[in-house]
Write a protein that holds these residues in place. Structure first.
Motif, mmCIF file in Angstrom:
data_model
loop_
_atom_site.group_PDB
_atom_site.id
_atom_site.type_symbol
_atom_site.label_atom_id
_atom_site.label_comp_id
_atom_site.label_asym_id
_atom_site.label_seq_id
_atom_site.Cartn_x
_atom_site.Cartn_y
_atom_site.Cartn_z
ATOM 1 N N LEU A 35 20.325 10.950 30.288
ATOM 2 C CA LEU A 35 18.995 10.326 30.245
ATOM 3 C C LEU A 35 18.498 10.186 28.811
ATOM 4 N N VAL A 36 18.781 11.194 27.974
ATOM 5 C CA VAL A 36 18.390 11.113 26.562
ATOM 6 C C VAL A 36 19.096 9.947 25.883
ATOM 7 N N VAL A 37 20.396 9.790 26.181
ATOM 8 C CA VAL A 37 21.157 8.693 25.591
ATOM 9 C C VAL A 37 20.599 7.343 26.046
ATOM 10 N N VAL A 38 20.247 7.235 27.322
ATOM 11 C CA VAL A 38 19.739 5.969 27.854
ATOM 12 C C VAL A 38 18.410 5.592 27.191
ATOM 13 N N PHE A 39 17.502 6.556 27.072
ATOM 14 C CA PHE A 39 16.167 6.257 26.558
ATOM 15 C C PHE A 39 16.086 6.285 25.032
ATOM 16 N N ASN A 40 17.062 6.890 24.351
ATOM 17 C CA ASN A 40 17.205 6.832 22.898
ATOM 18 C C ASN A 40 15.884 7.096 22.157
ATOM 19 N N PRO A 41 15.465 8.371 22.080
ATOM 20 C CA PRO A 41 14.209 8.686 21.396
ATOM 21 C C PRO A 41 14.360 8.857 19.877
ATOM 22 N N PHE A 42 15.539 8.595 19.346
ATOM 23 C CA PHE A 42 15.800 8.866 17.931
ATOM 24 C C PHE A 42 15.258 7.756 17.037
ATOM 25 N N SER A 43 14.912 8.142 15.810
ATOM 26 C CA SER A 43 14.282 7.205 14.876
ATOM 27 C C SER A 43 15.288 6.325 14.154
ATOM 28 N N THR A 44 16.512 6.821 13.948
ATOM 29 C CA THR A 44 17.528 6.037 13.242
ATOM 30 C C THR A 44 18.762 5.850 14.112
ATOM 31 N N ALA A 45 19.439 4.730 13.886
ATOM 32 C CA ALA A 45 20.632 4.412 14.673
ATOM 33 C C ALA A 45 21.766 5.394 14.391
ATOM 34 N N MET A 46 21.877 5.859 13.132
ATOM 35 C CA MET A 46 22.972 6.757 12.781
ATOM 36 C C MET A 46 22.843 8.102 13.494
ATOM 37 N N VAL A 47 21.625 8.665 13.500
ATOM 38 C CA VAL A 47 21.406 9.942 14.177
ATOM 39 C C VAL A 47 21.708 9.808 15.669
ATOM 40 N N PHE A 48 21.253 8.704 16.251
ATOM 41 C CA PHE A 48 21.498 8.471 17.673
ATOM 42 C C PHE A 48 22.993 8.355 17.960
ATOM 43 N N THR A 49 23.712 7.624 17.095
ATOM 44 C CA THR A 49 25.145 7.421 17.304
ATOM 45 C C THR A 49 25.899 8.747 17.246
ATOM 46 N N ILE A 50 25.562 9.583 16.270
ATOM 47 C CA ILE A 50 26.227 10.880 16.146
ATOM 48 C C ILE A 50 25.893 11.763 17.355
ATOM 49 N N PHE A 51 24.635 11.744 17.775
ATOM 50 C CA PHE A 51 24.238 12.519 18.952
ATOM 51 C C PHE A 51 24.995 12.046 20.188
ATOM 52 N N ALA A 52 25.029 10.732 20.389
ATOM 53 C CA ALA A 52 25.718 10.173 21.550
ATOM 54 C C ALA A 52 27.202 10.530 21.533
ATOM 55 N N GLY A 53 27.805 10.475 20.361
ATOM 56 C CA GLY A 53 29.216 10.832 20.248
ATOM 57 C C GLY A 53 29.475 12.286 20.595
ATOM 58 N N THR A 54 28.604 13.166 20.087
ATOM 59 C CA THR A 54 28.738 14.595 20.392
ATOM 60 C C THR A 54 28.598 14.852 21.884
ATOM 61 N N VAL A 55 27.650 14.167 22.503
ATOM 62 C CA VAL A 55 27.421 14.317 23.939
ATOM 63 C C VAL A 55 28.630 13.816 24.734
ATOM 64 N N LEU A 56 29.211 12.693 24.321
ATOM 65 C CA LEU A 56 30.385 12.162 25.024
ATOM 66 C C LEU A 56 31.573 13.115 24.910
ATOM 67 N N ILE A 57 31.747 13.718 23.742
ATOM 68 C CA ILE A 57 32.829 14.695 23.567
ATOM 69 C C ILE A 57 32.608 15.888 24.493
ATOM 70 N N PHE A 58 31.366 16.377 24.527
ATOM 71 C CA PHE A 58 31.021 17.492 25.414
ATOM 72 C C PHE A 58 31.267 17.116 26.871
ATOM 73 N N ASN A 59 30.884 15.904 27.239
ATOM 74 C CA ASN A 59 31.077 15.436 28.617
ATOM 75 C C ASN A 59 32.553 15.379 28.969
ATOM 76 N N GLY A 60 33.369 14.840 28.060
ATOM 77 C CA GLY A 60 34.796 14.741 28.321
ATOM 78 C C GLY A 60 35.447 16.103 28.484
#
Length: 203
Positions: A143-168
């Motif tokens: 849900l955090v990834v979908v709604f993207n509350p982050f201020s910069t694209a880079m921070v969001f991308t790194i967060f999303a990547g970390t979450v995907l690794i954790f999910n996998g």
């Protein structure tokens, strides 16, 4: 080997393949946060095509009696290949919905884990509640990834990547654990069946 065992092994392989794909995509998000979007589009397209081809090959190589029960695999493989080709043709559109797509994947994955937890609870597995907690975490992160509350694209991308690794990684651990539990259950059922047959012989 029974058809149920074959289906279970096939499902396990596909689930682990999906988990590895999520880890690979997540790693690219983390390593290449500035230029990863277009690359991930092409990699995702390639993975979908490979996955579709593998499923198609498995359908073709299956016995004729089993093909009647695996028609969904044929439809699914064609859909995966078409999806991969569509992304190759129009990566810009997919890039615009990339975060939403992977967020939805995580939410669906979390819901599946809820079902695993409930099923494990029904058969009396000791650690069933850990799967439910993990599912809740995955759904929340999705849900955090979908709604993207982050201020910069880079921070969001790194967060999303970390979450995907954790999910996998969580998918791989969950698959191994669930497979182990059902193997133990199958052994117990086999033992009970053999014991019943021994009593019949005595009678």
């Amino acid at each position: 080997m029974s058809s149920k065992d074959n289906k279970a092994k096939t499902f396990k392989k596909e689930f682990i393949f999906t988990a590895i794909a999520l880890i690979a995509v997540g790693a690219m998000f983390v390593i290449l946060p500035e230029s990863s979007t277009k690359i991930i589009c092409y990699v995702t397209a390639g993975l979908l095509c490979v996955w579709g081809i593998i499923k198609l090959f498995m359908y073709i190589s299956a016995e004729r009696q089993q093909q009647a029960f695996t028609s969904f695999s044929l439809v699914g493989s064609v859909a995966l290949i078409i999806g991969g080709v569509a992304i190759f043709i129009n990566p810009e559109f997919f890039a615009s919905i990339l975060a939403t797509f992977f967020g939805c994947v995580m939410i669906v994955d979390g819901v599946l884990k809820v079902q695993y937890g409930v099923d494990l609870a029904k058969i009396g597995a000791k650690m069933w509640w850990t799967i439910l907690i993990l599912a809740a975490v995955i759904i929340g992160l999705g849900l955090v990834v979908v709604f993207n509350p982050f201020s910069t694209a880079m921070v969001f991308t790194i967060f999303a990547g970390t979450v995907l690794i954790f999910n996998g990684i969580s998918d791989i651990v969950t698959t191994i654990y669930v497979s182990h539990i059902y193997k133990e259950l199958a052994k117990k059922q086999k033992t009970i069946t053999l014991t019943d047959e021994d009593y019949k012989d005595v009678d």
